[in-house]
Design a protein around this motif. Structure first.
Motif, PDB file in Angstrom:
ATOM      1  N   THR A 121      56.933  42.281  22.625  1.00  0.00           N
ATOM      2  CA  THR A 121      56.737  42.606  24.046  1.00  0.00           C
ATOM      3  C   THR A 121      56.185  44.028  24.181  1.00  0.00           C
ATOM      4  O   THR A 121      56.166  44.789  23.202  1.00  0.00           O
ATOM      5  CB  THR A 121      58.062  42.490  24.834  1.00  0.00           C
ATOM      6  OG1 THR A 121      59.046  43.311  24.205  1.00  0.00           O
ATOM      7  CG2 THR A 121      58.567  41.064  24.867  1.00  0.00           C
ATOM      8  N   SER A 123      57.300  46.659  25.706  1.00  0.00           N
ATOM      9  CA  SER A 123      58.237  47.754  25.449  1.00  0.00           C
ATOM     10  C   SER A 123      59.508  47.169  24.830  1.00  0.00           C
ATOM     11  O   SER A 123      59.620  45.953  24.665  1.00  0.00           O
ATOM     12  CB  SER A 123      58.565  48.481  26.754  1.00  0.00           C
ATOM     13  OG  SER A 123      59.358  47.633  27.546  1.00  0.00           O
ATOM     14  N   SER A 124      60.466  48.032  24.529  1.00  0.00           N
ATOM     15  CA  SER A 124      61.672  47.560  23.846  1.00  0.00           C
ATOM     16  C   SER A 124      62.542  46.682  24.745  1.00  0.00           C
ATOM     17  O   SER A 124      63.299  45.853  24.263  1.00  0.00           O
ATOM     18  CB  SER A 124      62.474  48.743  23.310  1.00  0.00           C
ATOM     19  OG  SER A 124      62.816  49.575  24.385  1.00  0.00           O
ATOM     20  N   GLU A 125      62.417  46.844  26.075  1.00  0.00           N
ATOM     21  CA  GLU A 125      63.176  46.001  27.014  1.00  0.00           C
ATOM     22  C   GLU A 125      62.455  44.675  27.176  1.00  0.00           C
ATOM     23  O   GLU A 125      61.235  44.653  27.378  1.00  0.00           O
ATOM     24  CB  GLU A 125      63.248  46.678  28.391  1.00  0.00           C
ATOM     25  CG  GLU A 125      64.078  47.951  28.409  1.00  0.00           C
ATOM     26  CD  GLU A 125      65.533  47.706  28.062  1.00  0.00           C
ATOM     27  OE1 GLU A 125      66.118  46.784  28.647  1.00  0.00           O
ATOM     28  OE2 GLU A 125      66.055  48.424  27.179  1.00  0.00           O
ATOM     29  N   LEU A 126      63.214  43.583  27.162  1.00  0.00           N
ATOM     30  CA  LEU A 126      62.603  42.301  27.488  1.00  0.00           C
ATOM     31  C   LEU A 126      62.245  42.297  28.961  1.00  0.00           C
ATOM     32  O   LEU A 126      63.038  42.773  29.785  1.00  0.00           O
ATOM     33  CB  LEU A 126      63.586  41.157  27.212  1.00  0.00           C
ATOM     34  CG  LEU A 126      63.733  40.718  25.759  1.00  0.00           C
ATOM     35  CD1 LEU A 126      64.886  39.738  25.631  1.00  0.00           C
ATOM     36  CD2 LEU A 126      62.451  40.107  25.227  1.00  0.00           C
ATOM     37  N   PRO A 127      61.048  41.806  29.345  1.00  0.00           N
ATOM     38  CA  PRO A 127      60.693  41.782  30.767  1.00  0.00           C
ATOM     39  C   PRO A 127      61.720  41.007  31.576  1.00  0.00           C
ATOM     40  O   PRO A 127      62.234  39.996  31.101  1.00  0.00           O
ATOM     41  CB  PRO A 127      59.349  41.049  30.793  1.00  0.00           C
ATOM     42  CG  PRO A 127      58.852  41.046  29.395  1.00  0.00           C
ATOM     43  CD  PRO A 127      60.031  41.197  28.485  1.00  0.00           C
ATOM     44  N   ALA A 128      62.032  41.487  32.783  1.00  0.00           N
ATOM     45  CA  ALA A 128      62.987  40.778  33.652  1.00  0.00           C
ATOM     46  C   ALA A 128      62.286  39.583  34.283  1.00  0.00           C
ATOM     47  O   ALA A 128      61.068  39.563  34.410  1.00  0.00           O
ATOM     48  CB  ALA A 128      63.480  41.723  34.735  1.00  0.00           C
ATOM     49  N   GLN A 131      62.264  34.061  32.418  1.00  0.00           N
ATOM     50  CA  GLN A 131      62.637  33.955  30.998  1.00  0.00           C
ATOM     51  C   GLN A 131      62.035  32.703  30.362  1.00  0.00           C
ATOM     52  O   GLN A 131      61.694  32.700  29.186  1.00  0.00           O
ATOM     53  CB  GLN A 131      64.161  33.930  30.864  1.00  0.00           C
ATOM     54  CG  GLN A 131      64.821  35.249  31.211  1.00  0.00           C
ATOM     55  CD  GLN A 131      64.339  36.376  30.314  1.00  0.00           C
ATOM     56  OE1 GLN A 131      64.481  36.304  29.106  1.00  0.00           O
ATOM     57  NE2 GLN A 131      63.749  37.399  30.900  1.00  0.00           N
ATOM     58  N   GLN A 167      70.782  43.345  16.213  1.00  0.00           N
ATOM     59  CA  GLN A 167      70.338  44.690  15.836  1.00  0.00           C
ATOM     60  C   GLN A 167      70.479  44.924  14.325  1.00  0.00           C
ATOM     61  O   GLN A 167      69.599  45.497  13.689  1.00  0.00           O
ATOM     62  CB  GLN A 167      71.130  45.737  16.651  1.00  0.00           C
ATOM     63  CG  GLN A 167      70.657  47.163  16.459  1.00  0.00           C
ATOM     64  CD  GLN A 167      69.141  47.329  16.605  1.00  0.00           C
ATOM     65  OE1 GLN A 167      68.516  46.697  17.465  1.00  0.00           O
ATOM     66  NE2 GLN A 167      68.543  48.152  15.740  1.00  0.00           N
ATOM     67  N   LYS A 177      61.185  48.229  17.740  1.00  0.00           N
ATOM     68  CA  LYS A 177      62.117  47.963  18.853  1.00  0.00           C
ATOM     69  C   LYS A 177      61.603  46.910  19.839  1.00  0.00           C
ATOM     70  O   LYS A 177      62.369  46.291  20.561  1.00  0.00           O
ATOM     71  CB  LYS A 177      62.392  49.257  19.628  1.00  0.00           C
ATOM     72  CG  LYS A 177      63.171  50.288  18.821  1.00  0.00           C
ATOM     73  CD  LYS A 177      64.656  50.250  19.194  1.00  0.00           C
ATOM     74  CE  LYS A 177      65.496  51.251  18.436  1.00  0.00           C
ATOM     75  NZ  LYS A 177      65.976  50.754  17.149  1.00  0.00           N
ATOM     76  N   ASN A 178      60.278  46.741  19.906  1.00  0.00           N
ATOM     77  CA  ASN A 178      59.701  45.790  20.874  1.00  0.00           C
ATOM     78  C   ASN A 178      59.450  44.410  20.252  1.00  0.00           C
ATOM     79  O   ASN A 178      58.698  43.615  20.803  1.00  0.00           O
ATOM     80  CB  ASN A 178      58.392  46.339  21.444  1.00  0.00           C
ATOM     81  CG  ASN A 178      57.349  46.552  20.373  1.00  0.00           C
ATOM     82  OD1 ASN A 178      57.684  46.897  19.237  1.00  0.00           O
ATOM     83  ND2 ASN A 178      56.096  46.349  20.705  1.00  0.00           N
ATOM     84  N   HIS A 180      61.384  41.021  19.166  1.00  0.00           N
ATOM     85  CA  HIS A 180      62.664  40.361  19.433  1.00  0.00           C
ATOM     86  C   HIS A 180      62.759  39.047  18.668  1.00  0.00           C
ATOM     87  O   HIS A 180      61.851  38.207  18.735  1.00  0.00           O
ATOM     88  CB  HIS A 180      62.789  40.100  20.944  1.00  0.00           C
ATOM     89  CG  HIS A 180      62.460  41.305  21.770  1.00  0.00           C
ATOM     90  ND1 HIS A 180      63.376  42.289  22.049  1.00  0.00           N
ATOM     91  CD2 HIS A 180      61.282  41.701  22.328  1.00  0.00           C
ATOM     92  CE1 HIS A 180      62.792  43.230  22.770  1.00  0.00           C
ATOM     93  NE2 HIS A 180      61.524  42.902  22.955  1.00  0.00           N
TER      94      HIS A 180
END
Ligand SMILES: Cc1cc2nc3c(=O)[nH]c(=O)nc-3n(C[C@H](O)[C@H](O)[C@H](O)COP(=O)(O)O)c2cc1C
Length: 212
Positions: A121, A123-128, A131, A167, A177-178, A180
């Motif tokens: 993705t 960035s390291s956060e999964l997109p909100a 899903q 992790q 980190k990006n 998953h």
């Protein structure tokens, strides 16, 4: 040659019948991933990454993470063998699944090839939100990998329990980190001849025409 329907109805989760002794040629696994890359992805983004783990130390490290997560699951009320206890026929099937899960729990690290399909993705956060759209840009490809493996006489098991310690596994695999993880798929030649269609809930209980 299997018919498409035979392939689709006999691709089982293989645990006890994974041949832990017979080496798997890397080219065969690469072929299966190559086939998987034909799967669809939202906006044709193809943000999949495939970790193919053959190194004994790496497999042992992932196997240890899986073992720990799997035993915690087996001890929990959600374990397959404890589900549908009020339905004798279904409970028997669940017992078999539970037994098979317990078998693989301690052997994951001994399977010759472990495949970890991943989604990259921005960035390291999964997109909100959405899903389904996000993960469906990877999971059809993972199922294609499983089918391709079956068609070249490799057995696989779609597993996700190690994600409890995602992790730790990411550190073993040195993932950015990006990136998953979606699954951990042990891959090996299978013992025995073939597989049978499984008992499933009847079509009438799950099919809705026009309305619920
Ligand atoms: C999302 C998902 C997660 C799963 N996770 C695990 C797992 O961690 N360990 C395992 O042994 N099996 C796992 N399974 C396999 C299921 O137990 C299996 O699909 C089910 O019992 C039906 O058996 P079959 O695939 O042979 O028809 C998983 C399957 C799916 C689709």
């Amino acid at each position: 040659m299997m018919t498409p329907e035979e392939l689709l109805t006999t691709t089982r989760t293989v645990r006890k019948r994974l041949d832990l002794e017979r080496p798997v040629p890397l080219d065969l696994v690469k072929h299966c991933v190559q086939v998987a890359l034909q799967a669809p992805s939202g906006s044709n983004t193809q943000r999949w990454q495939w970790l193919v783990v053959t190194d004994a130390g790496q497999r042992a490290a992932l196997g240890e993470i899986y073992r720990r997560a799997c035993h915690e699951y087996l001890d929990s009320p959600n374990a397959a063998a404890k589900l549908f206890a009020d339905d004798p026929a279904r409970a028997r099937a669940q017992q078999r699944v539970g037994d098979s899960i317990a078998y693989l729990a301690d052997r994951m690290g001994d399977v010759p090839v472990l495949v970890v399909p991943c989604l990259e993705t921005a960035s390291s956060e999964l997109p909100a939100g959405n899903q389904a759209g996000l993960w469906a840009s990877l999971l059809p490809a993972v199922w294609s990998y499983v089918l391709a493996a079956r068609s070249v006489t490799l057995g696989t098991a779609w597993t996700t329990l190690h994600l409890k310690y995602e992790q730790e596994a990411a550190e073993v695999l040195e993932l950015p980190k990006n990136v998953h993880q979606a699954a951990l798929i042990p891959t090996a030649f299978y013992t025995g001849e073939t597989f049978k269609p499984a008992a499933r809930q009847p079509l009438e209980e799950v099919l809705h025409l026009d309305r619920w």
